[in-house]
Write a protein that holds these residues in place. Structure first.
Motif, mmCIF file in Angstrom:
data_model
loop_
_atom_site.group_PDB
_atom_site.id
_atom_site.type_symbol
_atom_site.label_atom_id
_atom_site.label_comp_id
_atom_site.label_asym_id
_atom_site.label_seq_id
_atom_site.Cartn_x
_atom_site.Cartn_y
_atom_site.Cartn_z
ATOM 1 N N GLN A 140 -30.934 54.801 -12.075
ATOM 2 C CA GLN A 140 -31.267 54.111 -13.323
ATOM 3 C C GLN A 140 -30.770 54.911 -14.523
ATOM 4 N N ALA A 141 -30.897 56.236 -14.457
ATOM 5 C CA ALA A 141 -30.371 57.079 -15.539
ATOM 6 C C ALA A 141 -28.868 56.887 -15.683
ATOM 7 N N LEU A 142 -28.176 56.749 -14.557
ATOM 8 C CA LEU A 142 -26.732 56.540 -14.606
ATOM 9 C C LEU A 142 -26.400 55.189 -15.259
ATOM 10 N N ARG A 143 -27.182 54.164 -14.947
ATOM 11 C CA ARG A 143 -26.937 52.855 -15.581
ATOM 12 C C ARG A 143 -27.180 52.933 -17.090
ATOM 13 N N ASP A 144 -28.242 53.653 -17.485
ATOM 14 C CA ASP A 144 -28.502 53.826 -18.912
ATOM 15 C C ASP A 144 -27.391 54.629 -19.586
ATOM 16 N N TYR A 145 -26.895 55.627 -18.878
ATOM 17 C CA TYR A 145 -25.802 56.438 -19.417
ATOM 18 C C TYR A 145 -24.542 55.589 -19.601
ATOM 19 N N GLN A 146 -24.262 54.738 -18.629
ATOM 20 C CA GLN A 146 -23.086 53.875 -18.746
ATOM 21 C C GLN A 146 -23.233 52.897 -19.917
ATOM 22 N N GLN A 147 -24.466 52.391 -20.146
ATOM 23 C CA GLN A 147 -24.701 51.514 -21.291
ATOM 24 C C GLN A 147 -24.558 52.286 -22.593
ATOM 25 N N TRP A 148 -24.990 53.516 -22.573
ATOM 26 C CA TRP A 148 -24.804 54.377 -23.748
ATOM 27 C C TRP A 148 -23.314 54.530 -24.055
ATOM 28 N N ASN A 149 -22.510 54.725 -23.032
ATOM 29 C CA ASN A 149 -21.065 54.815 -23.213
ATOM 30 C C ASN A 149 -20.515 53.549 -23.864
ATOM 31 N N GLU A 150 -21.005 52.402 -23.407
ATOM 32 C CA GLU A 150 -20.545 51.130 -23.971
ATOM 33 C C GLU A 150 -20.920 51.005 -25.440
#
Length: 459
Positions: free
Chosen positions: A353-363
């Motif tokens: 889940q942290a990785l998904r949030d990180y990827q959204q942060w990148n976006e």
């Protein structure tokens, strides 16, 4: 009249008139072993020494491993995690200070409170580490440097904040300089401290998991000696069993089995703790610092208002490293990728889940950069640090905060996993040490008792 003192008695002469020479201890021992009772006494002494030495040596080895296991739980692992928390708290304080600077007069109370709590917690951990470290230790210099530099950094941040609130452009320069001090002085020092504490933890784990080979060797020698004595008695007396020697053999064999079970169990528990707790926690701690460094780079880019490309490069370098792969092996090389690969089952969902949030942060970061490239600085800033509004797209700040919370939760799970595996190992080893020592003593008493019954037959 002179009275002469009598000299030593003359050696007794044999029947032929020859004088019998004096006998030394070795000669007397050789003469004693020519008789059956003498050989039995010698065998009893040998077995008693071997079994007692086995019990004592094994107990010492197990107690040494128990002490190392206790240090792992009470000292080296907590200090290792404390050193990692110092790095994380300092990095978070720097990123949060930059966020507060960007918000200026609109800075929420929660942002300021988080910054102050980060510095307070880091200072507390540094003080505790200083109290546990010998002044002659190489770590003391690192701790002293951190203790001196944290107030300097805080002073620079306060100067930047004061100038910023009054609208002076000099505030941005102070904020960038404070962050430079954090990235070039404080964080590298904290990283060296963390690496040194990790080495201490690794050494204690290795000591606690080491195999007591000397105990095993002496146990095997004692069993072989007991078997040889019993076989010799059987050949000379045709008596199949000697209850005392059988009991001694059973005691030594039980001690060896207890040693094997306790040493193997302790090693397995600590290995599981390292695999499912300490190793993924190290990767996760490194990932959290990298994530915070990326957040700092993102904020400082807006603090500089486009006057420098250094922070955009720092963002790219840090985010590339977070999820990099090894070009030779094709496996994870970045810290966040390693944290995901090493995460135990109960923490994997949280890291994912942290990785998904990180990827959204990148976006969100990419979207904000696009706005800035179009010349709309305020819109880019709002998409980066402004709090979310109802039904509005998620900002970069919110996505970062979500990823950071998930990583913090995963760290708690992994630290608990290590503690659950390592806790109690020292007690098990100490119990085994006492048991093996008692069995060695019982074996010596049983061997002497068994041979004593044979000696009684010669009286």
């Amino acid at each position: 009249m002179r009275i002469e003192r009598p000299g030593p008695p003359a050696p007794r002469s044999r029947g032929t008139g020859a004088v019998e020479p004096r006998r030394g201890p070795v000669a007397r021992l050789g003469r004693a072993t020519r008789t059956a009772p003498g050989r039995l006494r010698l065998a009893g002494a040998l077995l008693a020494v071997l079994t007692l030495a086995f019990g004592a040596l094994t107990a010492v080895q197990l107690n040494a491993r128990a002490a190392a296991a206790e240090r792992v739980v009470r000292s080296s692992q907590p200090l290792s995690q404390a050193a990692a928390d110092i790095s994380r708290s300092l990095a978070d304080a720097d990123a949060t200070a930059a966020t507060g600077f960007l918000l200026a007069g609109a800075e929420p109370r929660t942002v300021r409170a988080r910054y102050e709590e980060d510095l307070r917690y880091a200072s507390q951990l540094i003080s505790e580490a200083a109290g546990r470290t010998d002044s002659s230790s190489s770590l003391h210099e690192l701790i002293s440097s951190l203790n001196q530099q944290v107030p300097v950094y805080a002073g620079l941040v306060e100067t930047a904040r004061a100038n910023n609130r009054q609208g002076y452009p000099l505030g941005g320069a102070y904020q960038r300089y404070a962050s430079e001090q954090m990235r070039t002085v404080l964080l590298p020092t904290a990283a060296r401290l963390s690496a040194a504490q990790d080495e201490v933890l690794a050494d204690d784990l290795a000591d606690a998991r080491s195999t007591p080979w000397a105990g095993y060797a002496l146990g095997v020698v004692a069993l072989l000696a007991l078997a040889w004595v019993q076989l010799t008695l059987f050949r000379r007396t045709n008596r199949v069993f000697n209850i005392g020697l059988l009991a001694a053999t059973a005691a030594v064999l039980a001690a060896v089995l207890w040693l094997t079970v306790s040493a193997t169990g302790a090693g397995s528990a600590l290995q599981r703790g390292e695999r499912d707790g300490a190793a993924p926690l190290r990767a996760l701690n490194a990932a959290r610092v990298d994530v915070l460094t990326a957040r700092l780079a993102e904020n400082l880019h807006y603090v500089s208002r486009g006057s420098s490309t250094a922070y955009a490069k720092l963002w790219s370098t840090t985010t590339d490293h977070l999820y990099a792969t090894d070009p030779q092996r094709g496996g994870p090389a970045g810290t966040l990728a390693q944290a995901q690969a090493l995460a135990p089952a109960d923490a994997r969902a949280t890291v994912d889940q942290a990785l998904r949030d990180y990827q959204q942060w990148n976006e969100r970061h990419t979207a904000a950069t696009a706005l800035e490239n179009q010349g709309d600085y305020q819109a880019a800033l709002d998409a980066t640090v402004t709090a979310e509004e109802a039904n509005a797209p998620r900002t970069a700040d919110a996505a970062f905060s979500a990823a950071d919370r998930q990583l913090a939760h995963a760290a708690l799970l992994e630290e608990g996993r290590f503690r659950d595996e390592a806790l109690g190992v020292d007690g098990d080893l100490r119990t085994a040490a006492a048991g093996v020592a008692a069995l060695g003593l019982a074996a010596a008493a049983a061997a002497l008792g068994g041979l004593g019954r044979r000696l009684a037959e010669y009286r």
